[in-house]
Structures are given as C-alpha cells and as structure tokens.
Design an enzyme around this catalytic site. Structure first.
Site, mmCIF file in Angstrom:
data_model
loop_
_atom_site.group_PDB
_atom_site.id
_atom_site.type_symbol
_atom_site.label_atom_id
_atom_site.label_comp_id
_atom_site.label_asym_id
_atom_site.label_seq_id
_atom_site.Cartn_x
_atom_site.Cartn_y
_atom_site.Cartn_z
ATOM 1 N N HIS A 78 107.429 24.883 -9.087
ATOM 2 C CA HIS A 78 106.363 26.156 -9.696
ATOM 3 C C HIS A 78 105.274 26.193 -8.575
ATOM 4 O O HIS A 78 104.553 26.910 -8.828
ATOM 5 C CB HIS A 78 105.973 25.759 -10.971
ATOM 6 N N ASP A 127 111.948 21.701 -12.656
ATOM 7 C CA ASP A 127 110.822 21.727 -11.735
ATOM 8 C C ASP A 127 110.497 20.817 -10.770
ATOM 9 O O ASP A 127 109.783 19.865 -10.811
ATOM 10 C CB ASP A 127 109.453 21.877 -12.894
ATOM 11 N N SER A 238 99.399 19.353 -9.725
ATOM 12 C CA SER A 238 100.946 19.815 -9.835
ATOM 13 C C SER A 238 101.825 19.235 -8.533
ATOM 14 O O SER A 238 101.274 19.454 -7.325
ATOM 15 C CB SER A 238 101.187 21.444 -9.974
ATOM 16 N N GLY A 239 102.907 18.981 -8.848
ATOM 17 C CA GLY A 239 103.741 18.555 -7.703
ATOM 18 C C GLY A 239 103.472 17.130 -7.317
ATOM 19 O O GLY A 239 104.164 16.515 -6.447
#
Length: 317
Positions: A78, A127, A238-239
């Site tokens: 994402h 994801d 994120s990530g």
C-alpha cells in the site's frame, strides 16, 4: 540456432533459480552495535536496526522497509499508489535522523517494484511488496540485512513473544509531523483469532467498530500490541519491520500494514506475516535475478556468434 539458445536460456533460468533456495545472506539479523535499552524511552540508537530503510517519493519519506539482501528490500504494497514508476522513488539506507543524514547514509535508485499479485489495493491481505535496488549495497555497521523466516520451520514469532517495531512514524494519531529520529517500541504478538475479536469490540475512541460476522484478521497477518493500546505503530511507519529475536538472530516477522487509529484500546497494529510469503519472496527474487543474469550472458555470448552473420548479410545487399 535460435531454438538452441532458447533451450539453453531456459535451463540457465532453472539452474539459477535453484541456486537461490536459501535467500537470507550469511550474517543477517546480527547488528554489530549492541546497546542497552533506553528505559522509559522510545528513541533507538544509531546502528541498532541496520536493516531499516526509508522509502522516499520526491525526496519525502513515505514508508519504511527492511533490507533482506544486498539488492532487495521488503515493504508494504500500500506504499505504492498508481503506476509503479521506479524513477519516482529512492531508498535511503543507514538512516537515523531524517533531517540530518549521517555520512554513512546511502541513497539508492530503484530498478524494480514488485507488488504481490494477490494484493487488492484495500490495504489488507497480501500487503507486501519487493523493491530491487539499482546496484547492490555494501554492508557496514549501519547497513545490514535482516533474516527472513523460513516458511517450513517453526514460526520464530509465537503468540506472546515480545518483538520490536521501528520507524519514523508519528508519535500519536494527532501529531502533525513525522519523528525526526528513528524510534522503536516493544509489543507482544497477539493470537489472530483474539485480535479479530478485539477489532469487533467497542473502543473508547471514535474508531470504527466492525459488524459481527465480518472477519478482518486472517492467518497471513500478525497482530502485535496491547488490549489497552498506548504502544503501537502509526502513520509513517507503514512498510517497516516487526522484528523478532530468535536464538540470537533477528527475523523479519511482519511488515507494518494497517490499524484503526494509533495505540487505541482493542485496536492493535496489524502486520503482514512474512512467513506466509517467504516462498513468494524467494521465488520472485530468484526469477528476476535469473532473467537479469541470463540476459547478460546471452548478450555477451551472442555478439561473437551473430557478428559474422551480420557481416555476411551486409555483403549480400
């Protein structure tokens, strides 16, 4: 002649793919810097998490990620929106303080972005994405890979195990800015079914309560945090990695994926379970590296063979 070359290329691809059955490089998951924990604090120490990367879009930090080899990074799918144009992104390695890059920081161009084919763009299942650096990086005190969990071995991140999330994300939901310095937080692994139940319970905040019968958390995910909230990943993380230490070695257990709010009661952080995608990671990297090597070998070996044919063709004109 052409059919022979094609068959040789196919054989070469299979051989190279087989050679990549063990992806994690030797010495992964073992930082060269061992510092005591900062009691009551959340700032990390430089070189404490040498696999942490900063994914940049137009020079701005948008996501975290984890170095898993000299040329590959794992992050969240994402983090990429719209067309996957590698020229729009860079990966910064050896980062610690974002506004003040260290001399050891390396900024790398990206040659390829590979989003998992089952990712539906909803920020939930699958994801995960792979990023290939333009050139391999040299490992150092501040740049080292983290190990991948084997999809065949016992999960190195069992329920209740304390693991660490790192990143430059916001310190709380309402914060306007990212953290200047790489931060860390220790969170325990939560059972998947228990986590799904928690997301269906009321929260003390304004975050959404899910309707009954709707499952949100699946087995290819990991939840980590506390029922009361207070410690969690947040926007900007994120990530990034959920790292767990197993037998003295750090493994990439999860990739920061989603949550409802940050550090809210009954809303623990949700991470992509890397062990569920280890086979895909290994296969994808082996396949791409085999194609690259095959193309190089084909070009270097075909020129001497094709040159006489080209000369003969020109003479016949």
């Amino acid at each position: 002649m052409l059919s022979l070359c094609c068959s040789q290329i196919g054989l070469l691809l299979l051989l190279l793919a087989g050679a990549e059955s063990s992806l994690s490089p030797k010495g992964c998951g073992r930082p060269k810097m061992h510092s005591p924990r900062i009691v009551g604090g959340s700032r990390s120490v430089e070189a404490e998490w040498p696999w942490q990367i900063s994914l940049r879009e137009n020079r701005l930090h948008i996501c975290g990620g984890s170095l898993i080899s000299s040329q590959w990074v794992v992050t969240a799918a994402h983090c990429f929106e719209g067309p996957l144009d590698p020229e729009q992104y860079k990966v910064n390695l050896g980062e610690y303080e974002l506004p003040n890059p260290a001399p050891s920081m390396v900024s790398s161009d990206i040659s390829k972005i590979i989003v998992h084919p089952h990712y539906a763009g909803d920020g939930l299942s699958a994801d995960i994405a792979l990023v290939q650096l333009e050139e391999p990086v040299t490992f150092s005190r501040t740049i080292l890979p983290i190990c991948l969990p084997s999809s065949l071995d016992t999960d190195p991140s069992p329920v209740g195990m304390a693991c660490w999330v790192t990143g430059w994300g916001r310190s709380y939901s309402e914060a306007s800015f990212l953290s200047r310095t790489l931060r860390k937080v220790e969170v325990p692994i939560i059972d998947v079914d228990e986590c799904d139940t928690m997301y269906h319970n009321d929260s003390d905040s304004e975050t959404e309560t899910l309707p009954g019968g709707y499952r949100l958390i699946y087995n290819d995910m990991i939840c980590a945090g506390f029922a009361e909230g207070k410690k969690d990943s947040c926007q900007g993380d994120s990530g990034g990695p959920l790292a767990c230490k197993h037998n003295g070695t750090w493994f990439l257990a999860g990739v920061v994926s989603f949550g409802l709010g940050c550090s809210e009661p009954n809303r623990p952080g949700v991470y992509t379970r890397v062990a569920s995608y280890t086979d895909w990671i290994q296969h994808t990297i082996a396949e791409n590296e085999a194609i690259h090597d095959s193309a190089y070998l084909l070009m270097s070996s075909s020129v001497p063979l094709l040159l006489p044919l080209l000369v003969s063709f020109l003479r016949a004109l």
